[in-house]
Motif scaffolding. Structure first.
Motif, short mmCIF file in Angstrom:
data_model
loop_
_atom_site.label_atom_id
_atom_site.label_comp_id
_atom_site.label_asym_id
_atom_site.label_seq_id
_atom_site.Cartn_x
_atom_site.Cartn_y
_atom_site.Cartn_z
N PRO A 102 0.84 -1.21 0.00
CA PRO A 102 0.00 0.00 0.00
C PRO A 102 0.88 1.25 0.00
CG PRO A 102 -0.71 -1.55 1.70
CD PRO A 102 0.58 -2.07 1.15
N GLY A 103 0.50 2.23 -0.80
CA GLY A 103 1.21 3.50 -0.84
C GLY A 103 2.41 3.53 -1.76
N ILE A 104 2.73 2.41 -2.40
CA ILE A 104 3.94 2.38 -3.22
C ILE A 104 3.83 3.30 -4.43
CG2 ILE A 104 3.38 0.41 -4.73
CD1 ILE A 104 6.77 0.99 -3.07
N ARG A 105 2.64 3.42 -5.01
CA ARG A 105 2.45 4.31 -6.16
C ARG A 105 2.76 5.76 -5.77
NH1 ARG A 105 -0.80 1.57 -10.27
NH2 ARG A 105 -1.40 3.56 -11.14
N ASP A 106 2.32 6.17 -4.58
CA ASP A 106 2.59 7.53 -4.11
C ASP A 106 4.09 7.74 -3.90
OD1 ASP A 106 -0.13 8.14 -4.09
OD2 ASP A 106 -0.36 7.55 -1.98
N ARG A 107 4.76 6.73 -3.37
CA ARG A 107 6.22 6.84 -3.17
C ARG A 107 6.94 6.96 -4.50
NH1 ARG A 107 6.46 2.31 1.48
NH2 ARG A 107 5.60 3.60 3.13
N PHE A 108 6.48 6.20 -5.49
CA PHE A 108 7.10 6.29 -6.82
C PHE A 108 6.85 7.66 -7.43
CE2 PHE A 108 6.95 1.41 -7.54
CZ PHE A 108 8.06 1.25 -6.73
N ASP A 109 5.67 8.23 -7.20
CA ASP A 109 5.38 9.59 -7.68
C ASP A 109 6.35 10.59 -7.05
OD1 ASP A 109 3.32 8.95 -9.42
OD2 ASP A 109 1.73 9.32 -7.92
N GLN A 110 6.61 10.42 -5.75
CA GLN A 110 7.56 11.32 -5.06
C GLN A 110 8.95 11.20 -5.68
OE1 GLN A 110 7.22 10.10 -0.98
NE2 GLN A 110 5.30 11.20 -0.65
N ARG A 117 13.75 7.80 -11.83
CA ARG A 117 12.89 6.82 -12.49
C ARG A 117 12.91 5.53 -11.70
NH1 ARG A 117 14.58 4.90 -17.39
NH2 ARG A 117 12.46 4.27 -17.83
N THR A 118 11.78 4.83 -11.71
CA THR A 118 11.71 3.54 -11.02
C THR A 118 11.78 2.41 -12.05
OG1 THR A 118 9.29 3.64 -11.09
CG2 THR A 118 10.37 4.44 -9.10
N ILE A 119 12.57 1.41 -11.73
CA ILE A 119 12.73 0.25 -12.60
C ILE A 119 12.60 -1.00 -11.75
CG2 ILE A 119 14.25 -1.01 -14.17
CD1 ILE A 119 15.60 1.68 -14.79
N MET A 120 11.73 -1.90 -12.17
CA MET A 120 11.51 -3.15 -11.46
C MET A 120 12.34 -4.24 -12.14
SD MET A 120 7.90 -5.19 -10.90
CE MET A 120 7.72 -5.74 -12.60
N ALA A 136 1.99 -1.49 -9.99
CA ALA A 136 2.86 -0.75 -9.07
C ALA A 136 3.21 0.65 -9.60
CB ALA A 136 4.15 -1.53 -8.83
N ASP A 137 2.92 0.89 -10.88
CA ASP A 137 3.19 2.17 -11.53
C ASP A 137 4.69 2.47 -11.59
OD1 ASP A 137 2.45 4.48 -12.93
OD2 ASP A 137 2.34 5.68 -11.10
N VAL A 138 5.49 1.44 -11.93
CA VAL A 138 6.91 1.68 -12.13
C VAL A 138 7.11 2.23 -13.55
CG1 VAL A 138 7.67 -0.07 -10.48
CG2 VAL A 138 7.43 -0.68 -12.87
N ASP A 139 8.23 2.92 -13.75
CA ASP A 139 8.50 3.53 -15.05
C ASP A 139 8.94 2.51 -16.09
OD1 ASP A 139 7.95 6.22 -14.24
OD2 ASP A 139 9.83 6.15 -13.11
N ASP A 140 9.63 1.48 -15.65
CA ASP A 140 10.12 0.47 -16.59
C ASP A 140 10.35 -0.82 -15.82
OD1 ASP A 140 10.97 -0.62 -18.97
OD2 ASP A 140 12.73 0.65 -19.18
N PHE A 141 10.54 -1.90 -16.54
CA PHE A 141 10.83 -3.17 -15.88
C PHE A 141 11.76 -4.00 -16.74
CE2 PHE A 141 7.17 -4.09 -18.51
CZ PHE A 141 7.45 -5.32 -19.07
N ILE A 142 12.47 -4.89 -16.07
CA ILE A 142 13.31 -5.88 -16.73
C ILE A 142 12.83 -7.23 -16.23
CG2 ILE A 142 15.64 -6.79 -17.00
CD1 ILE A 142 16.65 -3.92 -16.56
#
Length: 176
Positions: A102-110, A117-120, A136-142
């Motif tokens: 919970p709240g991870i999307r808000d943290r990624f926005d911050q 950028r966030t990458i999973m 999770a609304d990450v910017d990219d993933f591998i």
């Protein structure tokens, strides 16, 4: 495999093998499977579907024709499909579900507001990874990353961050 046996028992399955004399095999990034070798010679495996299919073929089996459809169906809803087989026979697929904190999307926005950028990095297949990345609304993933891939990417990324930071500090220090 102990967790799968426990799950099966909790769901009412009869588990009839000599557990104390069975040999457990931990998950390996190389084989992409874990398992149990039973005292009667049966090799039970659980793991990445392609790896399990290869294991079944190497034991003379052909697998189930509906396995790929089940793999696809499970992946498209963001679950991690794992094939299960005893030797040359394929039982089917079980799945795992990652829980998005919970709240991870808000943290990624911050982080994005700070220019980060966030990458999973995940061992999941591309389909599952894509669904989880969207959740999770990450910017990219591998996807399909091995533990070694994750370490290498993290080291390269950290090195790049250090160079950017050093360059940024240098510019600030010498700007008039």
């Amino acid at each position: 495999m102990k967790s799968i046996v426990g799950l099966a028992q909790n769901l009412g399955a009869q588990v009839d093998f000599d557990r104390p004399n069975a040999t457990g095999l931990d998950f390996s990034a190389k084989t992409r499977m874990s398992g149990t070798d039973l005292p009667d010679g049966t090799e039970v495996r659980k793991g990445v579907v392609d790896a399990v299919k290869g294991f079944v073929r190497s034991r003379g089996g052909n697998g189930r024709p509906d396995l790929d459809a089940a793999y696809e169906r499970v992946s498209r809803v963001g679950r991690t499909p794992l094939g299960v087989c005893p030797g040359s026979d394929t039982y089917g697929i079980i799945y795992l579900k990652d829980v998005i904190k919970p709240g991870i999307r808000d943290r990624f926005d911050q982080l994005r507001k700070m220019g980060i950028r966030t990458i999973m990095l995940t061992g999941d297949n591309r389909i599952t990874a894509s669904v989880i990345a969207d959740e999770a609304d990450v910017d990219d993933f591998i996807a399909e990353a091995t533990p070694e891939d994750k370490i290498e990417y993290s080291a390269v990324s950290a090195s790049a961050q250090t160079r950017r930071f050093a360059h940024h500090r240098y510019r600030k220090k010498w700007s008039f």
